[in-house]
Design a protein around this motif. Structure first.
Motif, PDB file in Angstrom:
ATOM      1  N   GLN A  76    -116.106 -18.721  50.394  1.00 20.80           N
ATOM      2  CA  GLN A  76    -115.935 -19.826  49.459  1.00 20.80           C
ATOM      3  C   GLN A  76    -117.115 -19.961  48.505  1.00 20.80           C
ATOM      4  OE1 GLN A  76    -115.307 -20.002  52.783  1.00 20.80           O
ATOM      5  NE2 GLN A  76    -113.071 -19.952  52.519  1.00 20.80           N
ATOM      6  N   GLU A  77    -118.290 -19.500  48.901  1.00 22.96           N
ATOM      7  CA  GLU A  77    -119.441 -19.525  47.996  1.00 22.96           C
ATOM      8  C   GLU A  77    -119.339 -18.429  46.935  1.00 22.96           C
ATOM      9  OE1 GLU A  77    -123.253 -21.238  50.384  1.00 22.96           O
ATOM     10  OE2 GLU A  77    -122.358 -19.400  51.204  1.00 22.96           O
ATOM     11  N   ASN A 107    -111.836 -25.035  43.787  1.00 22.14           N
ATOM     12  CA  ASN A 107    -112.162 -26.455  43.708  1.00 22.14           C
ATOM     13  C   ASN A 107    -113.655 -26.756  43.663  1.00 22.14           C
ATOM     14  OD1 ASN A 107    -109.375 -27.169  43.892  1.00 22.14           O
ATOM     15  ND2 ASN A 107    -109.470 -26.753  46.085  1.00 22.14           N
ATOM     16  N   ASN A 108    -114.480 -25.803  44.078  1.00 20.23           N
ATOM     17  CA  ASN A 108    -115.925 -26.012  44.084  1.00 20.23           C
ATOM     18  C   ASN A 108    -116.612 -24.890  43.317  1.00 20.23           C
ATOM     19  OD1 ASN A 108    -115.943 -28.338  46.025  1.00 20.23           O
ATOM     20  ND2 ASN A 108    -115.080 -26.776  47.386  1.00 20.23           N
ATOM     21  N   HIS A 109    -117.828 -25.170  42.852  1.00 19.89           N
ATOM     22  CA  HIS A 109    -118.533 -24.121  42.109  1.00 19.89           C
ATOM     23  C   HIS A 109    -118.853 -22.966  43.042  1.00 19.89           C
ATOM     24  CE1 HIS A 109    -122.728 -24.434  43.545  1.00 19.89           C
ATOM     25  NE2 HIS A 109    -122.504 -25.735  43.679  1.00 19.89           N
ATOM     26  N   SER A 110    -118.828 -21.755  42.489  1.00 22.49           N
ATOM     27  CA  SER A 110    -119.063 -20.544  43.273  1.00 22.49           C
ATOM     28  C   SER A 110    -119.597 -19.457  42.349  1.00 22.49           C
ATOM     29  CB  SER A 110    -117.753 -20.082  43.941  1.00 22.49           C
ATOM     30  OG  SER A 110    -116.739 -19.879  42.966  1.00 22.49           O
ATOM     31  N   LEU A 111    -119.896 -18.302  42.926  1.00 24.29           N
ATOM     32  CA  LEU A 111    -120.458 -17.214  42.124  1.00 24.29           C
ATOM     33  C   LEU A 111    -119.587 -16.860  40.935  1.00 24.29           C
ATOM     34  CD1 LEU A 111    -121.921 -14.516  44.572  1.00 24.29           C
ATOM     35  CD2 LEU A 111    -123.160 -16.108  43.097  1.00 24.29           C
ATOM     36  N   LYS A 112    -118.276 -16.925  41.114  1.00 22.56           N
ATOM     37  CA  LYS A 112    -117.379 -16.542  40.020  1.00 22.56           C
ATOM     38  C   LYS A 112    -117.640 -17.337  38.748  1.00 22.56           C
ATOM     39  CE  LYS A 112    -113.391 -19.637  40.554  1.00 22.56           C
ATOM     40  NZ  LYS A 112    -113.661 -20.412  39.335  1.00 22.56           N
ATOM     41  N   ASP A 113    -118.143 -18.571  38.890  1.00 24.80           N
ATOM     42  CA  ASP A 113    -118.361 -19.430  37.732  1.00 24.80           C
ATOM     43  C   ASP A 113    -119.579 -19.024  36.915  1.00 24.80           C
ATOM     44  OD1 ASP A 113    -116.170 -21.205  38.342  1.00 24.80           O
ATOM     45  OD2 ASP A 113    -117.393 -21.987  39.976  1.00 24.80           O
ATOM     46  N   VAL A 169    -110.979 -18.689  35.774  1.00 24.33           N
ATOM     47  CA  VAL A 169    -110.699 -19.978  36.405  1.00 24.33           C
ATOM     48  C   VAL A 169    -110.006 -19.785  37.755  1.00 24.33           C
ATOM     49  CG1 VAL A 169    -109.526 -22.197  36.145  1.00 24.33           C
ATOM     50  CG2 VAL A 169    -110.550 -21.078  34.145  1.00 24.33           C
ATOM     51  N   ARG A 170    -108.913 -19.040  37.763  1.00 19.76           N
ATOM     52  CA  ARG A 170    -108.167 -18.812  39.001  1.00 19.76           C
ATOM     53  C   ARG A 170    -107.160 -17.698  38.773  1.00 19.76           C
ATOM     54  NH1 ARG A 170    -103.061 -21.374  38.602  1.00 19.76           N
ATOM     55  NH2 ARG A 170    -102.923 -22.803  36.811  1.00 19.76           N
ATOM     56  N   HIS A 172    -122.129 -23.055  37.568  1.00 19.34           N
ATOM     57  CA  HIS A 172    -123.052 -22.338  38.445  1.00 19.34           C
ATOM     58  C   HIS A 172    -123.856 -21.364  37.602  1.00 19.34           C
ATOM     59  CE1 HIS A 172    -124.522 -20.711  42.265  1.00 19.34           C
ATOM     60  NE2 HIS A 172    -124.347 -19.498  41.773  1.00 19.34           N
ATOM     61  N   HIS A 173    -125.113 -21.206  37.908  1.00 16.96           N
ATOM     62  CA  HIS A 173    -125.908 -20.135  37.294  1.00 16.96           C
ATOM     63  C   HIS A 173    -126.671 -19.411  38.391  1.00 16.96           C
ATOM     64  CE1 HIS A 173    -129.063 -23.304  37.404  1.00 16.96           C
ATOM     65  NE2 HIS A 173    -129.906 -22.289  37.491  1.00 16.96           N
ATOM     66  N   LEU A 174    -127.028 -18.176  38.130  1.00 18.08           N
ATOM     67  CA  LEU A 174    -127.632 -17.334  39.152  1.00 18.08           C
ATOM     68  C   LEU A 174    -129.136 -17.550  39.243  1.00 18.08           C
ATOM     69  CD1 LEU A 174    -125.819 -13.960  38.364  1.00 18.08           C
ATOM     70  CD2 LEU A 174    -125.157 -15.695  40.049  1.00 18.08           C
ATOM     71  N   PRO A 175    -129.663 -17.801  40.456  1.00 18.46           N
ATOM     72  CA  PRO A 175    -131.111 -17.778  40.635  1.00 18.46           C
ATOM     73  C   PRO A 175    -131.622 -16.344  40.466  1.00 18.46           C
ATOM     74  CG  PRO A 175    -129.981 -18.749  42.530  1.00 18.46           C
ATOM     75  CD  PRO A 175    -128.946 -18.079  41.693  1.00 18.46           C
ATOM     76  N   VAL A 176    -132.864 -16.197  40.042  1.00 18.56           N
ATOM     77  CA  VAL A 176    -133.456 -14.880  39.796  1.00 18.56           C
ATOM     78  C   VAL A 176    -134.516 -14.603  40.853  1.00 18.56           C
ATOM     79  CG1 VAL A 176    -134.735 -13.461  38.167  1.00 18.56           C
ATOM     80  CG2 VAL A 176    -133.021 -15.087  37.324  1.00 18.56           C
ATOM     81  N   ASN A 177    -134.351 -13.524  41.598  1.00 18.15           N
ATOM     82  CA  ASN A 177    -135.253 -13.191  42.695  1.00 18.15           C
ATOM     83  C   ASN A 177    -136.268 -12.139  42.260  1.00 18.15           C
ATOM     84  OD1 ASN A 177    -136.140 -11.621  45.197  1.00 18.15           O
ATOM     85  ND2 ASN A 177    -135.076 -13.356  46.128  1.00 18.15           N
TER      86      ASN A 177
END
Length: 715
Positions: free
Chosen positions: A49-50, A55-61, A127-128, A250-255
């Protein structure tokens, strides 16, 4: 969510689930059933789901399709987008002039007001999706011709798209999978106000040029940055100075931790096209007929462009983008020829089809599948020579601005001449806009040489049956089209914007109909699309048989490919950081990364492909790498993973097990160029820009720390 996933899995329950962990381009909603356990064992720390949730923000967004042909990702709360330099190349070139050459010198906006809007650029959010296979397939039956089948399917697709676009808010696309055995619809939202934030100079963004393209070791800063703008409510809007940066879900954190051998690596993106289900005859046709013509036609066009590109920065800007696109696939197709030949891919596919044919001709299967392989092979035998002919002609259309003018600007002028005064007044602005775009991307002396060279190659090598006008011209000129092309250009109204404007003022149907460039183009286009009744029937039978082949391979479990071919829909691929055998050209301790020191060793002052800014040389000498240095003290530039990607994945984020950005995918290796047809678990690699090198170029080299400060940095 659970109910939605289960319903989608039902469509693929006949497929066995033993799969190599690093092979496959997977739909995101299938990962819980098919891949999640494997991914956890390899290092994934996210739940399904992450990664994908409606219904919730996830990597796809945080993942977008970039301008229809690449992938990009959101890396800040203010709509900052990261993609490849070669994906942003068109926009950067468009925004460049000889005086302000952002392509050559690089560019970083000091503030939001300095971010530059190209004329046309968009990103697409996923979106879906949902399964509509039963609904689509309920409107067809085996007795239908392929044309009737397509008509019925398209009618149902139109209904599905209308039902799900919410009055035009979304773009809905119904796509075929497994060669028409399954159908899914995808809901997207497009944003069209996308602006250039920054790009490294071409000497870094395209370092290595065509020589290093598809090669390892690699040292290229293949990245550029854009920003998505929206209206005050976060909705898509046409460009306006009042628009504001998009606040993404959602945005990606940078490692900044770097990578090591066997680290988990996951890529999400929009792979364009694979042909893992292609029959043996198709592979053989490509290797012996289609791809050699593609390679030769591409090289002919490139050679003519290059003659002019080296003359000035202005001419280089005109052809830089077209040249880069042609060159990329020129080398790709030659690599495909070499790899498919070396590994005997057609032979192994033929063995699989022989096994399938035995199964297909068992009494229980014969009525449905008995003639499938024979029909497919008959079609390829009939079309081998035509495929060579068509690829020579395709490269003529691709490299010449005037080869296909009959279906573009020419068709517009033809319609304009036939229209009444009111309609002409309505059409004129759009025609002039089309002309403006066309003529700023061509140089008439170069276009004459490109067209003459391509016609000459086509007449000499295409075989099959030549376009009638070309055949006549070739007999008159002994294969040298230079004089005839010069004369055609001199007499045509299509060779300047001023002539187009004059035509709009004084239109004439006869003038368009008899224009020599228009006539030549239409002759080529008409011949290219011409199909005999015999060929039309063979194509109909082939399409039906190919669909049955894929259905039968899945039913019989003879096929080993478990996933549908790529078709520009969002996919996930996973694997590991993985080295290639030691290579003396790479100074790295292990051959899974490259360093800035290795880039400097390739430096050739003044060279079009291997020149470097003086500042890079100075910073390397001082080891001025700041917080982006690896623990070994060097600055890592690129690294390798064994992810399964293809064209369209350019710009895709490379993520660690926590969903943090560690790199940017931009290429594959030439040793595994057969990857679009068959996955090579030993040799296939993805070449990625290390995110630390990206940030070093932005902050330390370019002095644009304010861009990095937007990001969520994980140390």
């Amino acid at each position: 969510m659970r109910k939605f996933i289960v319903s989608l899995i039902a469509a693929i329950t006949l497929v066995p689930f033993s799969v190599k962990a690093d092979e496959g381009m997977w739909f995101l909603m299938f990962i819980e059933r098919l891949n999640h356990r494997d991914m956890q064992k390899m290092g994934l720390q996210l739940t399904p789901q992450e990664i994908y949730s409606i219904n919730n923000h996830s990597l796809k967004d945080a993942i977008v399709q970039f301008n229809g042909g690449c992938t990009a990702e959101l890396i800040s709360k203010d709509g900052l987008v990261l993609t490849n330099h070669h994906c942003g190349y068109d926009a950067i070139a468009e925004l460049s002039t000889a005086e302000k050459n952002h392509l050559k010198n690089g560019y970083w906006a000091a503030n939001r007001k300095e971010e530059l809007k190209p004329s046309s650029l968009f990103v697409r959010f996923f979106v879906r999706m949902d399964d509509c296979s039963k609904r689509i397939l309920s409107v067809v039956n085996p007795s239908m011709s392929e044309a009737d089948r397509e008509k019925a399917i398209n009618a149902e697709i139109a209904k599905i798209e209308k039902e799900n676009n919410e009055g035009g808010k979304y773009t809905v696309s119904v796509r075929s999978f497994f060669q028409g055995n399954e159908y899914y619809y995808f809901v997207y939202q497009d944003y069209k106000d996308v602006r250039l934030v920054g790009t490294p100079p071409e000497s870094l963004g395209k370092f290595g040029g065509d020589t290093d393209n598809w090669e390892w070791p690699r040292h290229t800063a293949d990245f550029s940055m854009f920003r998505i703008y929206a209206d005050a409510n976060g909705n898509p809007a046409d460009y306006s100075p009042n628009n504001v940066p998009l606040k993404p879900k959602h945005h990606l954190p940078v490692n900044l931790g770097g990578v090591k051998e066997n680290d988990f690596a996951m890529i999400l993106g929009y792979p364009g096209r694979t042909n893992r289900w292609m029959p043996a005859g198709g592979i053989e046709q490509n290797v012996k007929f289609a791809y050699p013509a593609w390679v030769e036609g591409s090289k002919t066009g490139m050679d003519q462009m290059k003659k002019y590109m080296v003359q000035s920065d202005a001419l280089n800007l005109i052809y830089a983008s077209k040249f880069a696109g042609v060159a990329n696939y020129w080398k790709n197709r030659q690599g495909m020829i070499d790899a498919l030949t070396k590994f005997g891919t057609a032979k192994s596919k033929a063995a699989q089809e022989a096994k399938f044919n035995t199964w297909a001709n068992k009494p229980a299967n014969k009525a449905k599948y008995g003639n499938v392989v024979a029909t497919i092979n008959k079609y390829y035998a009939m079309t081998n020579e035509k495929s060579r002919h068509d690829n020579y002609l395709t490269q003529l259309f691709r490299t010449s601005a005037f080869g296909a003018v009959g279906r573009g600007l020419g068709k517009q002028l033809e319609n304009y001449a036939k229209a009444d005064a009111a309609k002409r007044a309505e059409m004129a602005p759009a025609i002039m806009e089309m002309a403006e775009e066309m003529y700023k991307e061509l140089h008439i002396p170069a276009e004459k040489d490109i067209l003459a060279a391509q016609l000459s190659l086509y007449a000499k090598k295409a075989g099959y049956t030549l376009a009638p006008m070309v055949e006549k011209m070739a007999k008159e000129n002994n294969g040298d089209f230079t004089k005839q092309v010069n004369a055609i250009f001199d007499l045509s109204i299509f060779t300047s914007k001023d002539k187009i404007k004059a035509f709009l003022d004084y239109p004439s149907e006869a003038m368009v109909a008899n224009d020599p460039l228009f006539v030549l183009s239409n002759d080529l286009l008409s011949h290219f699309s011409k199909r005999s009744d015999e060929l039309a029937k063979a194509q109909n039978d082939f399409s039906a048989s190919f669909r049955l082949l894929v259905e039968g391979l899945r039913e019989s479990k003879i096929g080993t490919t478990l996933y549908p071919d790529a078709n520009s829909t969002l996919r996930l691929t996973y694997g590991k950081v993985r080295s290639l055998p030691a290579d003396k050209r790479n100074d790295a301790t292990i051959n899974n990364y490259t360093t800035l020191a290795g880039q400097v060793k390739k430096y050739k002052k003044g060279d079009l492909e291997f020149d470097l800014p003086a500042k890079v040389l100075e910073m390397n000498a001082k080891k001025d790498f700041g917080r982006y240095a690896d623990k070994d003290g060097s600055l890592h530039v690129c690294f390798l993973t064994d992810n399964d990607i293809t064209g369209g994945n350019s710009g895709s984020p490379v993520l660690n097990g926590k969903g943090e950005l560690i790199g940017l995918a931009f290429d594959g290796n030439i040793e595994a160029m057969a990857g679009d047809v068959i996955f090579d678990k030993k040799l296939q690699r993805t070449i990625n820009v290390d995110i630390r090198y990206v940030l070093w170029v932005i902050e330390n080299f370019s002095g644009a720390k304010h861009i990095v400060d937007e990001m969520t940095i994980v140390k």
